[in-house]
Design an enzyme around this catalytic site. Sequence first.
Site, mmCIF file in Angstrom:
data_model
loop_
_atom_site.group_PDB
_atom_site.id
_atom_site.type_symbol
_atom_site.label_atom_id
_atom_site.label_comp_id
_atom_site.label_asym_id
_atom_site.label_seq_id
_atom_site.Cartn_x
_atom_site.Cartn_y
_atom_site.Cartn_z
ATOM 1 N N ASP A 85 97.320 25.156 20.317
ATOM 2 C CA ASP A 85 96.564 23.919 20.101
ATOM 3 C C ASP A 85 97.517 22.904 19.459
ATOM 4 O OD1 ASP A 85 96.893 24.829 17.534
ATOM 5 O OD2 ASP A 85 94.766 24.932 17.051
ATOM 6 N N CYS A 124 85.031 52.913 21.807
ATOM 7 C CA CYS A 124 83.776 53.580 22.176
ATOM 8 C C CYS A 124 84.010 54.967 22.777
ATOM 9 C CB CYS A 124 82.978 52.690 23.119
ATOM 10 S SG CYS A 124 82.403 51.199 22.276
ATOM 11 N N HIS A 136 87.008 46.604 20.224
ATOM 12 C CA HIS A 136 85.782 46.644 21.025
ATOM 13 C C HIS A 136 85.291 45.237 21.383
ATOM 14 C CE1 HIS A 136 81.766 47.395 22.470
ATOM 15 N NE2 HIS A 136 81.390 46.452 21.637
ATOM 16 N N CYS A 146 85.660 51.301 26.276
ATOM 17 C CA CYS A 146 86.886 50.906 25.578
ATOM 18 C C CYS A 146 87.397 52.063 24.716
ATOM 19 C CB CYS A 146 86.656 49.648 24.732
ATOM 20 S SG CYS A 146 85.946 49.926 23.103
ATOM 21 N N CYS A 158 79.970 51.087 27.030
ATOM 22 C CA CYS A 158 81.333 50.547 26.954
ATOM 23 C C CYS A 158 82.335 51.687 27.109
ATOM 24 C CB CYS A 158 81.521 49.849 25.608
ATOM 25 S SG CYS A 158 83.160 49.143 25.393
ATOM 26 N N ASP A 201 88.280 29.769 24.354
ATOM 27 C CA ASP A 201 88.891 30.516 23.246
ATOM 28 C C ASP A 201 87.943 30.430 22.058
ATOM 29 O OD1 ASP A 201 89.612 27.639 22.378
ATOM 30 O OD2 ASP A 201 90.116 28.860 20.646
HETATM 31 ZN ZN LIG Z 1 83.678 49.491 23.212
#
Ligand SMILES: [Zn+2]
Length: 378
Positions: free
Chosen positions: A93, A310, A336, A307, A305, A267
């Site tokens: 930025d 998880c 996560h 990920c 999820c 963002d």
């Molecule tokens: Zn997750």
Amino acid sequence: MAITYEFIKECKQTGARLGKVHTPHGSFDTPVFMPVGTLATVKTMSPEEIKELGANIILSNTYHLWLRPGEDIIEEAGGLHKFMNWDGSILTDSGGFQVFSLSDMREITEEGVHFRHHLSGEKLFLSPEKATNIQNSLGSDIMMAFDECPPYPAEHEYMKKSVERTSRWAERCLQAHTRPNDQGLFGIVQGGEFEDLRKQSAKDLISLDFPGYAIGGLSVGEPKDVMNRVLDFTAPLLPKNKPRYLMGVGSPDSLIDGAIRGIDMFDCVLPTRIARNGTCMTSIGRLVVRNAKYARDYRPIDEHCDCYTCKNYTRAYIRHLVKANETFGFRLTTYHNLYFLVKLMGQVREAIKNDCLGDFREEFFEQYGFNKPNAKNF
Ligand SMILES: [Zn+2]
């Protein structure tokens, strides 16, 4: 040109855009969510983890890096990519937003802004030329023009003056830009909630032919319907063959609603900031893992999820870590949340491809609980 936009298709149901942005450090699919790494680090994550969870572009803050460690140190290291060991794309930025949001002692002149350091009180000065030079030293792929971001709400009369100054500043940024072949400078459309001023701002900036355009001055405290209304009349003003970036937006509902209005890039610090507070985004709404009710809950944060967090850790364990202020707990929730938003944008792109983003929105809002009265929308 350092930055180019490849338009792939429009969602027949909503008008959302599917595309790709090409930068000197690779390409990314749009609509995209960009994790924020204010001080050349996405807090608690390694660049390798950011890549692993699927993000190809991150954002860093010019204001913070200018003050600490200083852009000269980063330039000497070979630029921001080398300094932080991130070979994907980086957007910086201009520092304008921080000058206006962090510092209460400031004086705006035609030349630039005099203000005090938000911690030490030291006197500082930032101008279009200075903000551009710092970003040239950092070597980000996408740089932002130095603009004024007035608070919400602002009077029409003030906003008009501000928009005109921001246009003059944008021209000075372009003139000061020394690396147009390897860094793309985006203009920022301002004008608050006023349609005539958004039009004027877009017209001024488009005449300067930037490689991309941002919509600034939103997500500054206005209600969501105001933001959506402003997007409804502002996004269509922007060139179709260039990327459009909505600054500071990162709640799941606003990402979907922004994409529907033709936005390509977003963002926000939200997913990483709330993660360090023990709050997670899940497919069925927000989950405050530090709450007592999770003390003996041995399920993952989000059962849908896949990920790293998880797959391997339970709510009970993460709650314990977060309560004990253990860094690893914040790493797990951050991982996560970022994965959740990166995956959400993948689903949004898939829905655009299949011309069904409107249906996807309905299902997602229903499941997430955004349709409930008094839903906590972050
Ligand atoms: Zn997750």
